[in-house]
Structures are given as structure tokens and as C-alpha cells.
Design an enzyme around this catalytic site. Structure first.
Site, PDB file in Angstrom:
ATOM      1  N   LYS A   4       0.252   4.445  -0.293  1.00 24.70           N
ATOM      2  CA  LYS A   4      -0.427   5.625   0.196  1.00 24.70           C
ATOM      3  C   LYS A   4      -0.361   6.606  -0.578  1.00 24.70           C
ATOM      4  CE  LYS A   4      -0.081   3.353   4.710  1.00 24.70           C
ATOM      5  NZ  LYS A   4       0.000   3.178   6.244  1.00 24.70           N
TER       6      LYS A   4
ATOM      7  N   ASN B  55       0.695  -1.296  -0.047  1.00 25.81           N
ATOM      8  CA  ASN B  55       0.278  -0.034   0.244  1.00 25.81           C
ATOM      9  C   ASN B  55       1.016   1.187  -0.010  1.00 25.81           C
ATOM     10  OD1 ASN B  55      -1.799   2.114   0.651  1.00 25.81           O
ATOM     11  ND2 ASN B  55      -2.460   1.367   2.646  1.00 25.81           N
TER      12      ASN B  55
END
Ligand code: PGA
Length: 250
Positions: A11, A9
Site C-alpha cells: 500500500k 501489498n
């Protein structure tokens, strides 16, 4: 047997240009780890570039969020079908940063899981307790409510999906849950799934997330009910992410 699933992930790090080098590194180690499913979830604006970079490789593409509707007057939003068009097969739903900073409730998460499945995306649904909830002994209660909110739509999905247990206090803090803490929650989630549908319990991959790194990945992945990891910070470092994926392969 559930194949291990390792998801990065990213982000709000790496735009279209800088994402390519990181994606290229993932392609290199994914090709050496045929026993692991490896996915990356870059920001929306990097999806097209990453999709092109990983084309023909075993690396799978995910998004970090979606709007539940297919289309409509929702300024600034992105739908599941648009993500499919970009090459995504996965989407993270209900991350605690979405719940915490953007007011997503269990009802929002259920609608997004439903929107993802309708678009043919496999949701990776995040659940997890805060430190205050853990201290108040409410961990399993909170997570049960979170899981129950989407269980019905989840069970109706023709695609295999995943649930990520991410204790809020472990995300980005360097303080991961211990294998015992992770396994207790994973086992409980498996049982809730089983009480709904035994096939669902067998096929759903349960990931752990929260300060996973190259040093602690192996001990977490050794837990019976941990089928993979959702990695934030360490997924931005190709050497660390490669080592975590390697641990999942063993
Ligand atoms: P972290 O993030 O690995 O940096 O703790 C995990 C996540 O937020 O998915």
C-alpha cells in the site's frame, strides 16, 4: 497443480529507502521456499530500489495500480509498459481501496486488466463485497458481476493471471473471513471461470485477502480452491510475512 502465490501489498508504506530492508528480508525467506511464488507490490517510487534488491532472487515484483493506456497526456499516471520497464511482472487491479476512494468501476477495472495484459503484466484482479452487501445476501451476485466485467479480456490473456477475493469488511480490520466463507466464494469463482473455459479455471490462481496473518493463514490456505493469499498489513512485518509464506509452502 497450481503453485501457491503469496503477494505482499505494501500500500502507501515504505518509500525507496525503507523498502530495501523489507525486500531483503523477503529474499531471505523466498530462497528457502522453492515451492511458493512470492511477490511484493511496493509503492511506485520504491519499485526501482526493490527491483534492484530482489534481482536474481525468486521474489517477483508487482505494482499496485496502472493506467490502462500505454502512454498519453495523463498527468500523474503510470502505464503498464513503464511498470514492465521497472521490472514488474504483476499488477494489482481493482483493489477495493481503488474502487472505494478513487471511483474505479467494473468498467475501469476491465480496461486496466486489458491494459495490463497488453503490456505483458499479469493482473491480480481484486473482487469483494461490502458488509452491507453480505448482510443483504448479495455476496455472490456482486462478485459475479465483478468477475464477469473482466472475464472476456482475462480469458484471452496468454499469461496466467490471478483473482483475489477480498471481502471489503475484512481488509485491515483484523476480522478475516473464515475458511468456509472464503471457500464458498472461491469455489463459485472457479465455476464461473470453468463455464467460460476449463483451462482458464485450472490455471487461474485464486487468492484470498483480508486480514491474513501468521495465525490464520494456514487454515485459509488449506481450502481446496484457495491458491494463495494477498496480504496487506502483515506483509510489512517480515516475520509475519515469512510465516505466511511458510504456511503456503506446506
Ligand atoms: P490487509 O489488506 O491484509 O491489511 O487486510 C489486504 C489488502 O488490502 O490487500
Amino acid at each position: 497443480m497450481r503453485r501457491p502465490l503469496v503477494v505482499g501489498n505494501w500500500k502507501m508504506f515504505h518509500g525507496g529507502r525503507s523498502s530495501v530492508a523489507l525486500a531483503e528480508a523477503c529474499v531471505r525467506f523466498a530462497e528457502q521456499l522453492p515451492a511458493v511464488d512470492l511477490a511484493v507490490a511496493p509503492p511506485f517510487t520504491a519499485l526501482a530500489a526493490v527491483s534492484e534488491t530482489i534481482e536474481g532472487s525468486p521474489v517477483q515484483l508487482g505494482a499496485q495500480n496502472l493506467h490502462p493506456n500505454r502512454e498519453g497526456p495523463f498527468t500523474g499516471e503510470i502505464s503498464g509498459s513503464m511498470l514492465r520497464e521497472c521490472g514488474c511482472t504483476w499488477v494489482i487491479v481493482g483493489h477495493s481501496e481503488r474502487r472505494g476512494h478513487f471511483g474505479e468501476t467494473n468498467a475501469t477495472v476491465r480496461d486496466k486488466v486489458s491494459g495490463a495484459i497488453d503490456s505483458g503484466l499479469r493482473p491480480i484482479v481484486c473482487v469483494g463485497e461490502t458488509l452491507a452487501q453480505r448482510k443483504a445476501n448479495e455476496t455472490l451476485l456482486v462478485i459475479k458481476q465483478q468477475v464477469e466485467s473482466f472475464l472476456e479480456v482475462f480469458a484471452a490473456s496468454p499469461l496466467d493471471a490471478a483473482i483475489a477475493y477480498e471481502p471489503v469488511w475484512a481488509i485491515g480490520t483484523g476480522q478475516s473471513a473464515g475458511p468456509r466463507e472464503a471457500e464458498e466464494v472461491h469455489q463459485a469463482i472457479r465455476e464461473w471461470l470453468r463455464s467460460k473455459d476449463s483451462n482458464l479455471a485450472e490455471k487461474t490462481r485464486l487468492l484470498y485477502g483480508g486480514s491474513v496473518n501468521a495465525d490464520n493463514a494456514a487454515s485459509i490456505l488449506a481450502c481446496d480452491h484457495v491458491d494463495g493469499v494477498l496480504v496487506g498489513g502483515a506483509s510489512l512485518d517480515p516475520a509475519a510475512f515469512g510465516a505466511i509464506a511458510g504456511a503456503a509452502s506446506r
